[in-house]
Write a protein that holds these residues in place. Structure first.
Motif, PDB file in Angstrom:
ATOM      1  N   SER A  63       0.872  -1.102   0.159  1.00  0.00           N
ATOM      2  CA  SER A  63       0.466  -0.278  -0.370  1.00  0.00           C
ATOM      3  C   SER A  63       0.675   1.295  -0.068  1.00  0.00           C
ATOM      4  O   SER A  63       2.352   1.292  -0.013  1.00  0.00           O
ATOM      5  N   LYS A  64       0.314   2.429   0.013  1.00  0.00           N
ATOM      6  CA  LYS A  64       1.405   3.868  -0.030  1.00  0.00           C
ATOM      7  C   LYS A  64       0.213   4.795   0.264  1.00  0.00           C
ATOM      8  O   LYS A  64      -1.122   4.662   0.884  1.00  0.00           O
ATOM      9  N   MET A  65       0.830   5.253   2.303  1.00  0.00           N
ATOM     10  CA  MET A  65      -0.060   6.246   1.992  1.00  0.00           C
ATOM     11  C   MET A  65       0.987   7.982   2.149  1.00  0.00           C
ATOM     12  O   MET A  65       2.318   7.648   1.610  1.00  0.00           O
ATOM     13  N   ILE A  66       0.424   9.485   2.314  1.00  0.00           N
ATOM     14  CA  ILE A  66       1.632  10.249   1.919  1.00  0.00           C
ATOM     15  C   ILE A  66       0.758  11.551   3.140  1.00  0.00           C
ATOM     16  O   ILE A  66      -0.242  11.787   3.738  1.00  0.00           O
ATOM     17  N   VAL A  67       2.102  11.795   3.947  1.00  0.00           N
ATOM     18  CA  VAL A  67       2.104  12.841   5.172  1.00  0.00           C
ATOM     19  C   VAL A  67       2.079  13.952   5.109  1.00  0.00           C
ATOM     20  O   VAL A  67       3.327  13.966   4.491  1.00  0.00           O
ATOM     21  N   ILE A  68       1.719  14.801   4.841  1.00  0.00           N
ATOM     22  CA  ILE A  68       1.606  15.949   5.043  1.00  0.00           C
ATOM     23  C   ILE A  68       1.896  16.721   6.202  1.00  0.00           C
ATOM     24  O   ILE A  68       0.227  16.290   7.020  1.00  0.00           O
ATOM     25  N   SER A  69       2.691  17.143   7.054  1.00  0.00           N
ATOM     26  CA  SER A  69       2.096  17.867   8.628  1.00  0.00           C
ATOM     27  C   SER A  69       1.765  19.377   8.431  1.00  0.00           C
ATOM     28  O   SER A  69       2.703  20.561   9.074  1.00  0.00           O
ATOM     29  N   ASP A  70       1.029  19.610   8.059  1.00  0.00           N
ATOM     30  CA  ASP A  70      -0.767  20.918   7.741  1.00  0.00           C
ATOM     31  C   ASP A  70      -1.347  20.658   7.067  1.00  0.00           C
ATOM     32  O   ASP A  70      -1.168  20.653   5.796  1.00  0.00           O
ATOM     33  N   GLY A  71      -2.146  20.369   8.646  1.00  0.00           N
ATOM     34  CA  GLY A  71      -3.749  20.325   7.306  1.00  0.00           C
ATOM     35  C   GLY A  71      -4.281  21.435   6.828  1.00  0.00           C
ATOM     36  O   GLY A  71      -5.196  21.694   5.844  1.00  0.00           O
ATOM     37  N   ASP A  72      -3.663  23.347   6.974  1.00  0.00           N
ATOM     38  CA  ASP A  72      -4.181  23.761   6.002  1.00  0.00           C
ATOM     39  C   ASP A  72      -3.251  23.928   4.435  1.00  0.00           C
ATOM     40  O   ASP A  72      -4.179  24.572   3.893  1.00  0.00           O
ATOM     41  N   LEU A  73      -2.630  22.737   4.182  1.00  0.00           N
ATOM     42  CA  LEU A  73      -2.215  23.161   2.516  1.00  0.00           C
ATOM     43  C   LEU A  73      -2.960  22.616   1.551  1.00  0.00           C
ATOM     44  O   LEU A  73      -3.719  22.814   0.808  1.00  0.00           O
ATOM     45  N   ILE A  74      -4.480  22.213   2.271  1.00  0.00           N
ATOM     46  CA  ILE A  74      -5.918  21.107   1.558  1.00  0.00           C
ATOM     47  C   ILE A  74      -6.960  22.921   1.406  1.00  0.00           C
ATOM     48  O   ILE A  74      -7.721  22.742   0.370  1.00  0.00           O
ATOM     49  N   LYS A  75      -7.029  23.476   2.548  1.00  0.00           N
ATOM     50  CA  LYS A  75      -7.936  24.334   2.870  1.00  0.00           C
ATOM     51  C   LYS A  75      -7.315  25.480   1.771  1.00  0.00           C
ATOM     52  O   LYS A  75      -6.341  26.783   1.372  1.00  0.00           O
ATOM     53  N   ASN A  76      -8.673  25.976   1.179  1.00  0.00           N
ATOM     54  CA  ASN A  76      -9.171  27.029   0.563  1.00  0.00           C
ATOM     55  C   ASN A  76      -9.129  28.631   1.435  1.00  0.00           C
ATOM     56  O   ASN A  76     -10.136  28.530   1.758  1.00  0.00           O
ATOM     57  N   GLN A  77      -8.907  29.480   1.130  1.00  0.00           N
ATOM     58  CA  GLN A  77      -9.581  30.233   1.834  1.00  0.00           C
ATOM     59  C   GLN A  77     -11.406  31.263   1.114  1.00  0.00           C
ATOM     60  O   GLN A  77     -11.343  30.869   0.417  1.00  0.00           O
ATOM     61  N   LEU A  78     -11.707  32.051   2.148  1.00  0.00           N
ATOM     62  CA  LEU A  78     -13.269  32.408   1.926  1.00  0.00           C
ATOM     63  C   LEU A  78     -12.592  33.940   1.651  1.00  0.00           C
ATOM     64  O   LEU A  78     -12.551  34.499   1.781  1.00  0.00           O
ATOM     65  N   ASP A  79     -13.783  34.399   0.205  1.00  0.00           N
ATOM     66  CA  ASP A  79     -13.828  35.764   0.201  1.00  0.00           C
ATOM     67  C   ASP A  79     -14.726  36.507   0.995  1.00  0.00           C
ATOM     68  O   ASP A  79     -15.211  35.927   1.762  1.00  0.00           O
ATOM     69  N   LYS A  80     -14.682  37.454   0.359  1.00  0.00           N
ATOM     70  CA  LYS A  80     -16.232  38.597   1.542  1.00  0.00           C
ATOM     71  C   LYS A  80     -17.482  37.731   1.398  1.00  0.00           C
ATOM     72  O   LYS A  80     -17.828  38.079   2.897  1.00  0.00           O
ATOM     73  N   ASN A  81     -17.549  37.338   0.819  1.00  0.00           N
ATOM     74  CA  ASN A  81     -18.976  37.006   0.329  1.00  0.00           C
ATOM     75  C   ASN A  81     -18.742  35.449   1.260  1.00  0.00           C
ATOM     76  O   ASN A  81     -20.591  34.542   0.755  1.00  0.00           O
ATOM     77  N   LEU A  82     -18.123  34.698   1.873  1.00  0.00           N
ATOM     78  CA  LEU A  82     -17.944  33.927   2.138  1.00  0.00           C
ATOM     79  C   LEU A  82     -17.932  32.841   1.284  1.00  0.00           C
ATOM     80  O   LEU A  82     -18.671  31.660   0.841  1.00  0.00           O
ATOM     81  N   GLN A  83     -17.996  33.018   0.052  1.00  0.00           N
ATOM     82  CA  GLN A  83     -17.153  32.629  -1.526  1.00  0.00           C
ATOM     83  C   GLN A  83     -15.877  31.421  -1.236  1.00  0.00           C
ATOM     84  O   GLN A  83     -14.579  32.407  -0.518  1.00  0.00           O
ATOM     85  N   PRO A  84     -15.048  30.515  -1.805  1.00  0.00           N
ATOM     86  CA  PRO A  84     -14.030  29.428  -1.391  1.00  0.00           C
ATOM     87  C   PRO A  84     -13.391  30.430  -2.996  1.00  0.00           C
ATOM     88  O   PRO A  84     -13.706  30.307  -4.211  1.00  0.00           O
ATOM     89  N   VAL A  85     -11.583  31.011  -2.846  1.00  0.00           N
ATOM     90  CA  VAL A  85     -10.956  31.276  -3.990  1.00  0.00           C
ATOM     91  C   VAL A  85     -10.593  30.085  -3.961  1.00  0.00           C
ATOM     92  O   VAL A  85     -10.357  28.806  -3.023  1.00  0.00           O
TER      93      VAL A  85
END
Length: 558
Positions: free
Chosen positions: A451-473
């Motif tokens: 099997s395979k796995m990938i470990v990333i030591s930051d949960g925010d790396l996959i996180k998109n920011q939200l604009d003023k209207n709370l829509q994802p950028v």
């Protein structure tokens, strides 16, 4: 004489017919370029074979463009001709959306709605500069399905020439990936694990939208484990990949056993883990500071068994990300100044692994160091901090005023190059090996399949920011600095590598040598180059004509 001439003609015709039959029977294309840029990979050829119906590709890279984009257009056409040579169902055409001025605004709106955003470029013509709009996109249509093909790769801080070179490197991958999306019948499945305080859907919306183009994806909650762990495990086994994105709540032993046995049975995983509790938004207060402290997810023993450890420390890197902070007195005349935020490492891959090869900067936020342990599992460090980085233990106070501190290279001596993402491949051992199980399981396995796995030591790396209207950028876009990082490409490459049986990801490793003109030298020597490229051939032709006429007259004058 006539008979011999007829024989020669007859033999010539026979030979030509035989050669034509052979060429139609044995198809082969010769690529004489040094870097084999027109030799399609076995993966691309396999994807091309999947196309049974007409597949239409419209390329919008057309019109009055700078030399670099003309080069990208030519490379796109050459590559599509190679695709077409192997399957006549592939039909492509170039379209200029700005050709008709009366219809151009409507065309632009339609392309915008399809997600095809143009770029504005500066055209430099012998010192005269002007602005032009270019659509570096294509759309492929097959069996009433459409997919967008990006032709220009964004490379942060790169010149237009460097972007074109990077784009040509990715051209075969971009086209083959798009064709695979709309022709592949059986899509693999991805589970987004829920139930332990993971990121909300809107925080990973851009990632989910991108993944849905190639795979079936759905939420999988671990809440059901408490009631019926066996059924939960059997349900999870139906998925090919599980993504655990920034959990914030402790995992129970039963939940761990379900995830563990999923991995042992060959399930692939991507772990995005924060071992330190710290959020950027918590610093935007009057004090400008907050306490960073360790987060206990009850996963340490599990990770240790698999061959790695994520330490509850913060990585501080001189190669940080830009941040804009108010300086001077607060009020209407507040000035904003750009600083280097060292707790947000800007990572440029040094590995040649297909997952990260040719990627640009990837942004982390409050990343943690990863240690790899010897246990027979193959480990590949995908991303690491710069040589000028170090670990900061927690608990620790993080203050925005840290941006003004002065450092020297000696502060980072023998402390940098800290692993932040690791790929693990092999036969994993269960964390419950020689231990009491959290729940009764008759067919519990202590050692797993490959099997395979990938470990990333930051949960925010996959996180998109939200604009003023709370829509994802866009994933990877940082609204505070205006920079677009390669976080999305990295995450998609991780998914593709773990799930891709066809080897599509390996196309990204192709290196091409492009010889592009030096604009400054062309401008400096414009007249001489114009004479060499246009005037000299005409002069040679004229001299040849005069010489030919002279010797002809001399020969027949007697």
């Amino acid at each position: 004489m006539k008979k011999s001439n007829l024989k020669s003609v007859f033999y010539t015709i026979v030979i030509l017919i035989i050669l034509n039959i052979i060429s139609n029977t044995f198809f082969y294309r010769f690529d004489l370029t040094q870097d084999k840029r027109y030799t399609l990979s076995e993966t691309s050829l396999a994807i091309i074979k999947q196309i049974k119906e007409p597949l239409l590709i419209k390329i919008y890279l057309q019109g009055d463009m700078p030399a670099e984009f003309n080069r990208l257009q030519n490379e796109t056409q050459d590559l599509l001709e190679e695709f077409q040579a192997y399957n006549k169902n592939i039909i492509f055409s170039f379209v200029d959306p700005l050709e008709n001025k009366d219809e151009s605004m409507d065309n632009i709106k339609q392309l915008y709605l399809k997600g095809l955003t143009p770029i504005n470029i500066t055209v430099d013509d012998k010192g005269k500069q002007s602005q032009a709009m270019v659509f570096p996109w294509a759309i492929a249509t097959y069996n009433n399905k459409e997919v967008n093909i990006p032709l220009l790769k964004n490379i942060m801080g790169a010149s237009t020439t460097q972007k074109v070179i990077g784009s040509v490197q990715h051209l075969e991958y971009s086209i083959a990936d798009a064709l695979n999306k709309i022709t592949k019948e059986n899509k693999k499945t991805i589970a987004v694990i829920k139930g332990n305080g993971e990121l909300k859907d809107i925080q990973i919306a851009k990632f989910l939208l991108q993944v849905r183009e190639s795979y079936h994806i759905g939420p999988f909650t671990l809440d059901s484990v408490a009631k019926n762990p066996i059924r939960s495990l059997e349900s999870l086994k139906k998925y090919d990949l599980a993504i655990i994105a920034k959990p914030t709540e402790t995992f129970s032993d039963a939940e761990k056993q379900v995830l563990d046995q999923y991995i042992i049975e060959g399930g692939k995983t991507i772990w995005l883990i924060d071992q330190v509790n710290m959020e950027m938004d918590s610093l935007y207060t009057d004090s400008g500071s907050n306490l960073a402290f360790p987060r206990d997810l009850n996963l340490n023993d599990m990770f240790f068994k698999y061959g790695f450890r994520i330490n509850p420390d913060l990585v501080k890197d001189e190669q940080g990300s830009p941040i804009h902070l108010a300086s001077g007195e607060q009020g209407s005349a507040t000035q904003f100044q750009e600083f280097n935020w060292k707790f947000a490492p800007q990572v440029y891959p040094t590995s040649t692994h297909p997952i990260v090869k040719n990627l640009g900067g990837i942004k982390f936020d409050f990343a943690n160091p990863i240690d790899t342990l010897k246990n027979g599992i193959k480990k590949t460090i995908l991303l690491q901090s710069s040589p000028y980085s170090k670990k900061i233990g927690s608990p620790v106070e993080v203050n925005l005023n840290n941006v003004t501190e002065e450092t020297s290279p000696n502060d980072y001596l023998n402390k940098g190059n800290i692993p932040l993402s690791v790929l693990l491949e092999g036969q994993f051992h269960s964390v419950f090996e020689n231990r009491v199980l959290a729940f009764d399981q008759i067919n519990h396995k202590a050692k797993g399949k490959n099997s395979k796995m990938i470990v990333i030591s930051d949960g925010d790396l996959i996180k998109n920011q939200l604009d003023k209207n709370l829509q994802p950028v866009e994933l990877g876009y940082d609204q505070r600095s205006g920079n677009l990082y390669d976080n999305k490409d990295f995450m998609m490459n991780c998914v593709n590598y773990l799930l891709d049986d066809t080897g599509l990801i390996n196309i990204r490793g192709k290196d091409l040598d492009l010889a592009l003109l030096d604009k400054e030298k062309v401008h400096e020597r414009y007249t001489s180059i114009q004479f060499i490229t246009i005037g000299l051939p005409i002069l040679i032709l004229l001299l040849f004509g005069l010489a030919f006429s002279y010797f002809r007259k001399k020969k027949y004058s007697h």
